[in-house]
Scaffold this motif. Structure first.
Motif, PDB file in Angstrom:
ATOM      1  N   GLU A 253       0.807  -1.214   0.000  1.00 26.11           N
ATOM      2  CA  GLU A 253       0.000   0.000   0.000  1.00 26.11           C
ATOM      3  C   GLU A 253       0.843   1.269   0.000  1.00 26.11           C
ATOM      4  N   PHE A 256       0.967   3.260  -3.133  1.00 26.88           N
ATOM      5  CA  PHE A 256      -0.187   4.071  -3.505  1.00 26.88           C
ATOM      6  C   PHE A 256      -0.261   5.347  -2.667  1.00 26.88           C
ATOM      7  N   ILE A 288     -12.393  -2.170  -6.234  1.00 28.40           N
ATOM      8  CA  ILE A 288     -11.161  -1.421  -6.495  1.00 28.40           C
ATOM      9  C   ILE A 288     -10.033  -2.415  -6.704  1.00 28.40           C
ATOM     10  N   LYS A 290      -6.120  -2.850  -7.388  1.00 33.37           N
ATOM     11  CA  LYS A 290      -4.812  -2.198  -7.335  1.00 33.37           C
ATOM     12  C   LYS A 290      -3.764  -3.181  -7.835  1.00 33.37           C
ATOM     13  N   THR A 292       0.530  -3.567  -8.975  1.00 30.32           N
ATOM     14  CA  THR A 292       1.891  -3.087  -9.186  1.00 30.32           C
ATOM     15  C   THR A 292       2.658  -4.172  -9.926  1.00 30.32           C
ATOM     16  N   ALA A 317     -10.118   4.795 -13.814  1.00 34.36           N
ATOM     17  CA  ALA A 317      -8.815   4.158 -13.684  1.00 34.36           C
ATOM     18  C   ALA A 317      -7.713   5.192 -13.785  1.00 34.36           C
ATOM     19  N   GLN A 328      -1.166   0.671 -11.175  1.00 33.16           N
ATOM     20  CA  GLN A 328      -2.472   0.807 -11.822  1.00 33.16           C
ATOM     21  C   GLN A 328      -3.572   0.650 -10.785  1.00 33.16           C
ATOM     22  N   GLU A 329      -4.636   1.411 -10.965  1.00 32.02           N
ATOM     23  CA  GLU A 329      -5.791   1.323 -10.063  1.00 32.02           C
ATOM     24  C   GLU A 329      -7.063   1.439 -10.899  1.00 32.02           C
ATOM     25  N   TYR A 330      -7.975   0.477 -10.720  1.00 33.96           N
ATOM     26  CA  TYR A 330      -9.199   0.408 -11.514  1.00 33.96           C
ATOM     27  C   TYR A 330     -10.407   0.336 -10.594  1.00 33.96           C
ATOM     28  N   TYR A 331     -11.482   1.016 -11.007  1.00 31.33           N
ATOM     29  CA  TYR A 331     -12.765   0.964 -10.311  1.00 31.33           C
ATOM     30  C   TYR A 331     -13.736   0.274 -11.257  1.00 31.33           C
ATOM     31  N   ARG A 464      -7.231  10.290   1.776  1.00 31.80           N
ATOM     32  CA  ARG A 464      -8.173   9.839   0.745  1.00 31.80           C
ATOM     33  C   ARG A 464      -9.585  10.254   1.131  1.00 31.80           C
ATOM     34  N   HIS A 476      -7.688  12.126  -6.330  1.00 26.66           N
ATOM     35  CA  HIS A 476      -6.765  11.027  -6.587  1.00 26.66           C
ATOM     36  C   HIS A 476      -6.035  11.232  -7.912  1.00 26.66           C
TER      37      HIS A 476
END
Length: 489
Positions: A253, A256, A288, A290, A292, A317, A328-331, A464, A476
């Motif tokens: 974490e 991020f 969510i 996440k 790497t 994203a 990378q981070e995706y919703y 956040r 973000h």
């Protein structure tokens, strides 16, 4: 997901309504000195994000950073890109080509575009509609591609282009084939059925494991094929290559958090394990994701492709890099509106995403091959590799005008490093066949990462907020824009 449609309006009369059907594409060369910003906004139809990333990849563009937002039936994306040579995008016809390529009903009439590397690309990628297709998934072993291509040569076929990947002991390939004979029987469906049986026989004869799964399919020329690299992911996913190996490791974490400590730690990574964490944001109804991993070309395409083919919709994203570490981070939500609800589903999605990243993360020595295109060229070259005790990890071959170009990742038959003297011997032998072979410089499969300096952030900036979706996303995205380096995709 909301779909929007309507009648056609001339832009001179109603430009706002026209945008409901026509994507807006802008190439911004003023905001940043080191790259162009490709900004796209359009109706959010099914699969449009993957098409967009796929198109930019086919155009031989490098995506360094991306911001994606597609909630509420509308899509707004920003991609930081250069061409493969590191230059900004200055061709005035490029925005119009991208715009037309994203309109499915205009694809048949869209022009071709010549990339910085000389590749001619249409809206759906390189045109292979006049080629038959041989697809296969099988247990990987030395000499596999040599055996398959020899069958094709014996049957009067020529491999015009294609790819083959290996991962977790499995191999998959898509080869586009033309016939070398002039007789009408060459195009008869029975011809392709016969070749399929022969390839199956070759694969079956060399299998040593009882009940080992395999799949071979030969199909006649047809328009509208699935994009080759997407098809490769589909083949390996259907072959369940993601099931092998330990469970994916959760992300760290700290990567991020946008402080200097995380940036410094990320830059010190020399060999990065692909990690995935999936959690649900119940308040907003998103899962969510996440991730790497080691930064590399086409990473964004591979990840979005995996999510799309698992029937997940990306609503928001961000993707960027800290030195060699891609973040990378995706919703996301499933097409039926679900998030990733169970532990079993989270494990499967995590494994599939790791597999999608690792399939193209080839190791071994990378060699670039060029020769005048001719029948049997691939068979001759792979046979020569086999005779020198070398095996293939990944292959990409294509035709450019009258020349055949190939990229091969090589190891020894035992999986070891290829010695320089072995490469010299192969180079000398293939030179007699009119084939030039060059060893690519740099780490195999990992091009140099473009580095940027990450400015410091205050502790308050690292919080956040979740008071609303809009404030959360823009806060973000702002932190990512200021602190991320450039992801190569």
């Amino acid at each position: 997901m909301k779909y929007v449609s309507g009648p056609y309006f001339e832009p001179d009369f109603d430009p706002v309504l026209d945008r409901l059907g026509t994507p807006g594409v802008v190439v911004d060369n003023e905001t940043r000195e080191d790259c162009s910003l490709v900004k796209v906004d359009s109706v959010n139809r099914d699969g449009v994000l993957l098409e967009m990333v796929q198109l930019l990849t086919d155009l031989d563009l490098v995506i360094y950073k991306s911001y994606i937002s597609s909630d509420g039936g509308w899509l707004m994306d920003v991609f930081h890109v250069t061409d493969q040579i590191g230059r900004k995008l200055t061709d005035p016809s490029l925005p119009g080509f991208i715009q037309r390529a994203l309109l499915p009903f205009q694809r048949s009439g869209s022009p071709k575009f010549t990339t910085c590397l000389g590749n001619v690309v249409g809206p759906g990628g390189p045109d292979v509609s006049d080629c038959a297709s041989l697809e296969f998934t099988v247990h990987d072993r030395p000499g596999l591609l040599s055996s398959i291509t020899q069958v094709l040569v014996d049957q009067g076929c020529h491999v015009a282009s294609g790819q083959a990947w290996t991962h977790n002991g499995r191999a998959a390939g898509v080869l586009y084939v033309t016939t070398t004979g002039a007789d009408g029987a060459a195009l008869h469906p029975s011809r392709w059925a016969r070749i399929e049986r022969l390839v199956n026989a070759v694969v079956d004869a060399r299998e040593n494991v009882s009940g080992e799964r395999r799949w071979v399919c030969m199909s006649a020329p047809v328009r509208g094929r699935v994009h080759t690299e997407r098809r490769m992911h589909q083949l390996m996913h259907d072959d369940r290559d993601y099931e092998s190996g330990p469970a994916p490791t959760p992300v760290d974490e700290e990567h991020f958090c946008m402080g200097d400590r995380a940036a410094t730690a990320a830059r010190s990574v020399h060999r990065t394990q692909t990690r995935v964490t999936i959690e649900n944001w119940e308040e907003r109804g998103y899962a969510i994701v996440k991730m790497t991993s080691r930064d590399r070309p086409k990473l964004l395409f591979d990840t979005v492709c995996a999510l799309t083919d698992m029937h997940y919709v990306v609503f928001h994203a961000t993707a960027g890099a800290q030195g060699p570490l891609a973040i990378q981070e995706y919703y996301i939500r499933h097409k039926d509106g679900r998030t990733v609800d169970s532990n079993a589903e989270r494990q499967k999605v995590s494994r599939c995403l790791v597999a999608a990243v690792e399939r193209r993360a080839s190791h071994g020595v990378r060699v670039e091959v060029r020769a005048t295109d001719r029948s049997g060229l691939l068979s001759d070259f792979t046979r020569m590799l086999r005779e020198h005790g070398l095996s293939l990890l990944r292959v990409e071959i294509k035709r450019q005008k009258e020349e055949a170009i190939g990229t091969f990742f090589l190891v020894t038959d035992t999986g070891g490093e290829v010695r320089p003297e072995a490469l010299c011997a192969v180079r000398a032998r293939v030179a007699e066949m009119g084939i030039s072979l060059d060893v690519a410089k740099g780490a195999p499969g990992w091009p140099p990462v473009k580095k940027t300096r990450a400015p410091a952030t205050s502790p308050a900036d690292q919080e956040r907020p979740r008071s609303s979706l809009g404030s959360f996303l823009w806060s973000h995205l702002g932190k990512l824009s200021n602190n991320f380096g450039l992801i190569r995709s």
